[in-house]
Design a protein around this motif. Structure first.
Motif, PDB file in Angstrom:
ATOM      1  N   SER A   1       0.829  -1.212   0.000  1.00  0.00           N
ATOM      2  CA  SER A   1       0.000   0.000   0.000  1.00  0.00           C
ATOM      3  C   SER A   1       0.858   1.254   0.000  1.00  0.00           C
ATOM      4  CB  SER A   1      -0.930   0.003   1.214  1.00  0.00           C
ATOM      5  OG  SER A   1      -1.821  -1.097   1.180  1.00  0.00           O
ATOM      6  N   ILE A   2       1.911   1.260   0.816  1.00  0.00           N
ATOM      7  CA  ILE A   2       2.797   2.422   0.892  1.00  0.00           C
ATOM      8  C   ILE A   2       3.529   2.623  -0.433  1.00  0.00           C
ATOM      9  CG2 ILE A   2       4.899   3.318   1.973  1.00  0.00           C
ATOM     10  CD1 ILE A   2       3.964   2.007   4.585  1.00  0.00           C
ATOM     11  N   LEU A   3       4.009   1.542  -1.021  1.00  0.00           N
ATOM     12  CA  LEU A   3       4.702   1.635  -2.306  1.00  0.00           C
ATOM     13  C   LEU A   3       3.771   2.140  -3.408  1.00  0.00           C
ATOM     14  CD1 LEU A   3       6.862  -1.626  -2.228  1.00  0.00           C
ATOM     15  CD2 LEU A   3       7.650   0.734  -1.942  1.00  0.00           C
ATOM     16  N   LEU A   4       2.527   1.678  -3.384  1.00  0.00           N
ATOM     17  CA  LEU A   4       1.555   2.125  -4.377  1.00  0.00           C
ATOM     18  C   LEU A   4       1.240   3.608  -4.200  1.00  0.00           C
ATOM     19  CD1 LEU A   4      -0.842  -0.954  -4.372  1.00  0.00           C
ATOM     20  CD2 LEU A   4       0.485  -0.127  -6.323  1.00  0.00           C
ATOM     21  N   ALA A   5       1.170   4.058  -2.946  1.00  0.00           N
ATOM     22  CA  ALA A   5       0.905   5.472  -2.681  1.00  0.00           C
ATOM     23  C   ALA A   5       2.061   6.344  -3.159  1.00  0.00           C
ATOM     24  CB  ALA A   5       0.655   5.683  -1.191  1.00  0.00           C
ATOM     25  N   LEU A   6       3.282   5.804  -3.108  1.00  0.00           N
ATOM     26  CA  LEU A   6       4.468   6.542  -3.539  1.00  0.00           C
ATOM     27  C   LEU A   6       4.626   6.561  -5.054  1.00  0.00           C
ATOM     28  CD1 LEU A   6       7.061   5.301  -0.892  1.00  0.00           C
ATOM     29  CD2 LEU A   6       6.267   7.662  -1.177  1.00  0.00           C
ATOM     30  N   THR A   7       4.014   5.583  -5.739  1.00  0.00           N
ATOM     31  CA  THR A   7       4.123   5.501  -7.189  1.00  0.00           C
ATOM     32  C   THR A   7       3.415   6.690  -7.841  1.00  0.00           C
ATOM     33  OG1 THR A   7       4.128   3.083  -7.081  1.00  0.00           O
ATOM     34  CG2 THR A   7       3.633   4.096  -9.215  1.00  0.00           C
ATOM     35  N   PRO A   8       4.093   7.436  -8.724  1.00  0.00           N
ATOM     36  CA  PRO A   8       3.458   8.603  -9.361  1.00  0.00           C
ATOM     37  C   PRO A   8       2.145   8.235 -10.049  1.00  0.00           C
ATOM     38  CG  PRO A   8       5.801   8.569  -9.809  1.00  0.00           C
ATOM     39  CD  PRO A   8       5.479   7.253  -9.145  1.00  0.00           C
ATOM     40  N   GLY A   9       1.098   8.959  -9.724  1.00  0.00           N
ATOM     41  CA  GLY A   9      -0.218   8.722 -10.293  1.00  0.00           C
ATOM     42  C   GLY A   9      -1.052   9.982 -10.181  1.00  0.00           C
TER      43      GLY A   9
END
Length: 208
Positions: free
Chosen positions: A14-22
């Motif tokens: 979840s944290i990695l996905l939140a950090l992924t530019p989007g």
């Protein structure tokens, strides 16, 4: 309800996905830089409220409609694209004086909170992502499946809140420095407009 390894894996993902530019974290970044860290945090709260809607949709099975129905998916995504174009138009029209007078202390924070909700809710790909992502970490033998989905959604929202909150603070500090220059203010606004327009195009051309 969940074992330690599952919780750790899900939280990390979840944290990695939140950090992924989007679209969402870019939205927070631009708003924080343009309007200040308080506005960025309020936008983050709005986006997380939108995630509550998507989590509920998955738990109730509503999200499956967007996966099954091309019409429902397209209607929602085009509504989101139009809203992003509206934001882009407003950003292109705003000048340095507008930015200077439109600080986080003077604007209606509720407007930015609502903006975050609309930005998130009108993206059907979030519901479909939740529909594909959350069930991978559930176990029907442990407890109620909808309850597990809600719990996982809550963890994802908390992770997003922490990451986006940090982005708001950092971008807000940078924006405070940039806003001292009228030329920098204008450039920030134009960049924001280009980003909004690009996100609108990306959403409008998205497929299930």
């Amino acid at each position: 309800m969940f074992d330690t390894s599952t919780l750790l894996l899900f939280t990390t993902a979840s944290i990695l996905l939140a950090l992924t530019p989007g679209p969402d974290n870019i939205f927070v970044l631009t708003q924080s830089a343009l309007k200040g860290k308080l506005v960025g945090i309020v936008v983050t709260l709005g986006l997380c409220t939108g995630l509550v809607v998507h989590t509920s949709a998955v738990a109730l099975g509503i999200a499956a409609i967007f996966q099954a129905s091309a019409l429902a998916f397209n209607l929602l995504k085009f509504a989101g694209a139009v809203y992003l174009l509206y934001l882009a138009w407003g950003a292109f029209r705003a000048g340095a004086s507008t930015l200077d007078n439109d600080t986080s202390r003077e604007v209606s924070l509720s407007r930015f909170y609502l903006r975050g909700i609309i930005m998130n809710v009108t993206n059907p790909k979030v519901s479909i992502f939740f529909l594909a992502f959350l069930p991978q970490f559930t176990n029907p033998e442990n407890s109620s499946l909808p309850l597990q989905l809600v719990a996982l959604g809550g963890i994802f929202i908390l992770s997003t809140l922490l990451v986006f909150g940090a982005i708001s603070l950092l971008a807000g500090v940078l924006g405070q420095w940039l806003r001292r220059s009228g030329r920098a203010q204008t450039i920030l606004n134009k960049v924001s407009g280009v980003i909004f327009a690009g996100l609108a195009l990306k959403l409008a051309t998205a497929s299930r």
